[in-house]
Write an enzyme that holds these catalytic residues in place. Structure first.
Site, PDB file in Angstrom:
ATOM      1  N   MET A 253       0.839  -1.209   0.000  1.00  0.00           N
ATOM      2  CA  MET A 253       0.000   0.000   0.000  1.00  0.00           C
ATOM      3  C   MET A 253       0.868   1.251   0.000  1.00  0.00           C
ATOM      4  SD  MET A 253      -3.427  -0.849   2.096  1.00  0.00           S
ATOM      5  CE  MET A 253      -2.758  -0.599   3.734  1.00  0.00           C
ATOM      6  N   GLY A 254       2.169   1.095  -0.244  1.00  0.00           N
ATOM      7  CA  GLY A 254       3.042   2.261  -0.353  1.00  0.00           C
ATOM      8  C   GLY A 254       3.490   2.796   0.992  1.00  0.00           C
TER       9      GLY A 254
ATOM     10  N   HIS B 200       8.969   1.246   3.456  1.00  0.00           N
ATOM     11  CA  HIS B 200      10.059   1.233   4.440  1.00  0.00           C
ATOM     12  C   HIS B 200      10.897  -0.014   4.187  1.00  0.00           C
ATOM     13  CE1 HIS B 200       7.555  -1.734   6.395  1.00  0.00           C
ATOM     14  NE2 HIS B 200       6.565  -0.863   6.505  1.00  0.00           N
TER      15      HIS B 200
ATOM     16  N   HIS C 287       9.184  -3.398   3.439  1.00  0.00           N
ATOM     17  CA  HIS C 287       8.795  -3.590   2.038  1.00  0.00           C
ATOM     18  C   HIS C 287      10.033  -3.877   1.176  1.00  0.00           C
ATOM     19  CE1 HIS C 287       5.551  -0.663   3.451  1.00  0.00           C
ATOM     20  NE2 HIS C 287       4.831  -1.680   3.024  1.00  0.00           N
TER      21      HIS C 287
ATOM     22  N   GLN D 129     -10.355  -2.815   1.775  1.00  0.00           N
ATOM     23  CA  GLN D 129      -9.909  -3.450   3.015  1.00  0.00           C
ATOM     24  C   GLN D 129      -9.955  -2.512   4.218  1.00  0.00           C
ATOM     25  OE1 GLN D 129      -6.049  -4.217   1.048  1.00  0.00           O
ATOM     26  NE2 GLN D 129      -5.107  -3.809   3.031  1.00  0.00           N
TER      27      GLN D 129
ATOM     28  N   GLU E  44       5.755 -11.703   6.946  1.00  0.00           N
ATOM     29  CA  GLU E  44       5.201 -12.371   8.135  1.00  0.00           C
ATOM     30  C   GLU E  44       4.706 -11.347   9.151  1.00  0.00           C
ATOM     31  OE1 GLU E  44       8.284 -14.967   9.554  1.00  0.00           O
ATOM     32  OE2 GLU E  44       7.744 -16.553   8.137  1.00  0.00           O
TER      33      GLU E  44
HETATM   34  P1  AMP Z   1       1.433  -2.947   3.502  1.00  0.00           P
HETATM   35  O1  AMP Z   1       1.992  -1.878   2.620  1.00  0.00           O
HETATM   36  O2  AMP Z   1       1.427  -2.579   4.948  1.00  0.00           O
HETATM   37  O3  AMP Z   1       0.118  -3.486   2.998  1.00  0.00           O
HETATM   38  O4  AMP Z   1       2.446  -4.155   3.413  1.00  0.00           O
HETATM   39  C1  AMP Z   1       2.807  -4.714   2.169  1.00  0.00           C
HETATM   40  C2  AMP Z   1       3.592  -5.978   2.411  1.00  0.00           C
HETATM   41  O5  AMP Z   1       4.766  -5.668   3.173  1.00  0.00           O
HETATM   42  C3  AMP Z   1       2.828  -7.027   3.223  1.00  0.00           C
HETATM   43  O6  AMP Z   1       3.118  -8.324   2.695  1.00  0.00           O
HETATM   44  C4  AMP Z   1       3.387  -6.858   4.605  1.00  0.00           C
HETATM   45  O7  AMP Z   1       3.314  -8.022   5.400  1.00  0.00           O
HETATM   46  C5  AMP Z   1       4.838  -6.520   4.290  1.00  0.00           C
HETATM   47  N1  AMP Z   1       5.459  -5.819   5.422  1.00  0.00           N
HETATM   48  C6  AMP Z   1       4.989  -4.711   6.041  1.00  0.00           C
HETATM   49  N2  AMP Z   1       5.789  -4.388   7.089  1.00  0.00           N
HETATM   50  C7  AMP Z   1       6.759  -5.328   7.128  1.00  0.00           C
HETATM   51  C8  AMP Z   1       7.882  -5.574   7.987  1.00  0.00           C
HETATM   52  N3  AMP Z   1       8.156  -4.775   9.023  1.00  0.00           N
HETATM   53  N4  AMP Z   1       8.674  -6.636   7.729  1.00  0.00           N
HETATM   54  C9  AMP Z   1       8.386  -7.468   6.681  1.00  0.00           C
HETATM   55  N5  AMP Z   1       7.352  -7.303   5.844  1.00  0.00           N
HETATM   56  C10 AMP Z   1       6.545  -6.250   6.058  1.00  0.00           C
END
Ligand code: AMP
Length: 286
Positions: free
Chosen positions: A32-33, A36, A39, A63, A151
């Site tokens: 979702m951008g 960090h 990602h 979502q 995870e």
């Molecule tokens: P999001 O942008 O929050 O939807 O996350 C996108 C992807 O990045 C998802 O598969 C998350 O599980 C993964 N992700 C987010 N934060 C972390 C993190 N601290 N460590 C590993 N993967 C992450």
């Protein structure tokens, strides 16, 4: 190769079809951008294991429930593009909401029952259907890929694995470890919402996980005893309010009578505006 940004479904589909026709394996990283290093770790894993890497940035309205942070979810496309390029991404897919949902609200959704209903699903009952629907849609757009997920969102990873298996989606799901700040806080786009005091308090989730893991290492096998120890750590932190804590079978996400085998500790707590989630695993040899 400089990164290419694509916003059209048709263009992404034809680009990836052509890559596969030329014998190239595609890795996909949905996000979702507000990227960090968590990602970036997914992108680097995809880079190492594929010929072409596509990362998606799409803040998926489906979502988010009414009252959640859809409108003010943090966004920074320039910084995201730089981070993705540095992590080895070839294509950044940045569709608009209209591109993804041109007919307005979708009439077709994907629900992964049972494993969506507990833990996160209690507080966010419509969340995983929104996630599963957009990920299914994305995989229909990308075609066969290796899909990389963190995870960090352990239940989400289980939901996506199950959806891919149940629907025979031609995707190999790859789970990647949680990336943390130096003080143990799991990286999250929503950490930007924390005030300085809340940021200082936020590693309490990691401390609670550590206390639970230590109890298990010391021989504790009762899920209730382990979660009570973890909850007490959160209760000691006035800026954190516990949502749930769980000690579950890592495959089923269900609470066993006695902890054994691959075990996952899950935790969620409100720390100011953001609701933070974290988890860690331990394998218990009986
Ligand atoms: P999001 O942008 O929050 O939807 O996350 C996108 C992807 O990045 C998802 O598969 C998350 O599980 C993964 N992700 C987010 N934060 C972390 C993190 N601290 N460590 C590993 N993967 C992450």
């Amino acid at each position: 190769m400089p990164i290419t940004t694509i916003s059209s479904i048709a263009e992404l589909r034809s680009t990836l079809d052509a890559a596969r026709a030329a014998g190239r394996q595609v890795g996909a990283v949905p996000t979702m951008g507000y990227l960090h290093d968590g990602h970036a770790s997914l992108m680097r894993a995809a880079r190492a294991e594929n010929d072409v890497v596509v990362a998606t940035i799409f803040v998926n309205p489906l979502q988010f429930a009414e009252g959640e942070d859809l409108a003010d979810y943090p966004r920074s496309i320039e910084a995201d593009t730089e981070l993705a390029e540095a992590a080895g991404v070839d294509i950044l897919f940045t569709p608009s909401v209209d591109e993804m949902y041109p007919f307005g609200p979708v009439l077709t959704t994907v629900t992964v029952s049972d494993i969506s209903s507990g833990w996160e699903g209690v507080t966010r009952p419509t969340h995983f259907a929104g996630v599963a629907t957009v990920v299914a849609k994305l995989f229909n757009i990308t075609g066969p890929v290796h899909g990389y997920f963190g995870e960090k969102d352990f239940q989400q990873l289980a939901v996506i694995r199950r959806m891919v298996d149940d629907l025979s989606i031609p995707v190999t799901v790859v789970g990647c470890p949680i990336i943390r700040e130096d003080d143990g806080l799991a990286m999250s786009s929503r950490n930007v919402y924390l005030t300085a005091d809340q940021r200082a308090a936020a590693p309490v989730l990691r401390a609670a996980l550590d206390a639970g893991l230590a109890a298990i290492s010391d021989g504790e096998r009762s899920p209730d005893a382990v979660t009570a120890i973890m909850a007490a750590v959160i209760e000691d932190e006035p800026l954190a309010e516990l949502d749930y804590v769980a000690a579950v079978d890592a495959a089923t996400l269900e609470t066993p009578e006695h902890l054994d085998g691959d075990t996952r500790l899950l935790i969620a707590a409100q720390v100011g505006k953001p609701r933070l989630i974290d988890n860690d695993g331990i394998t218990i040899q009986s």
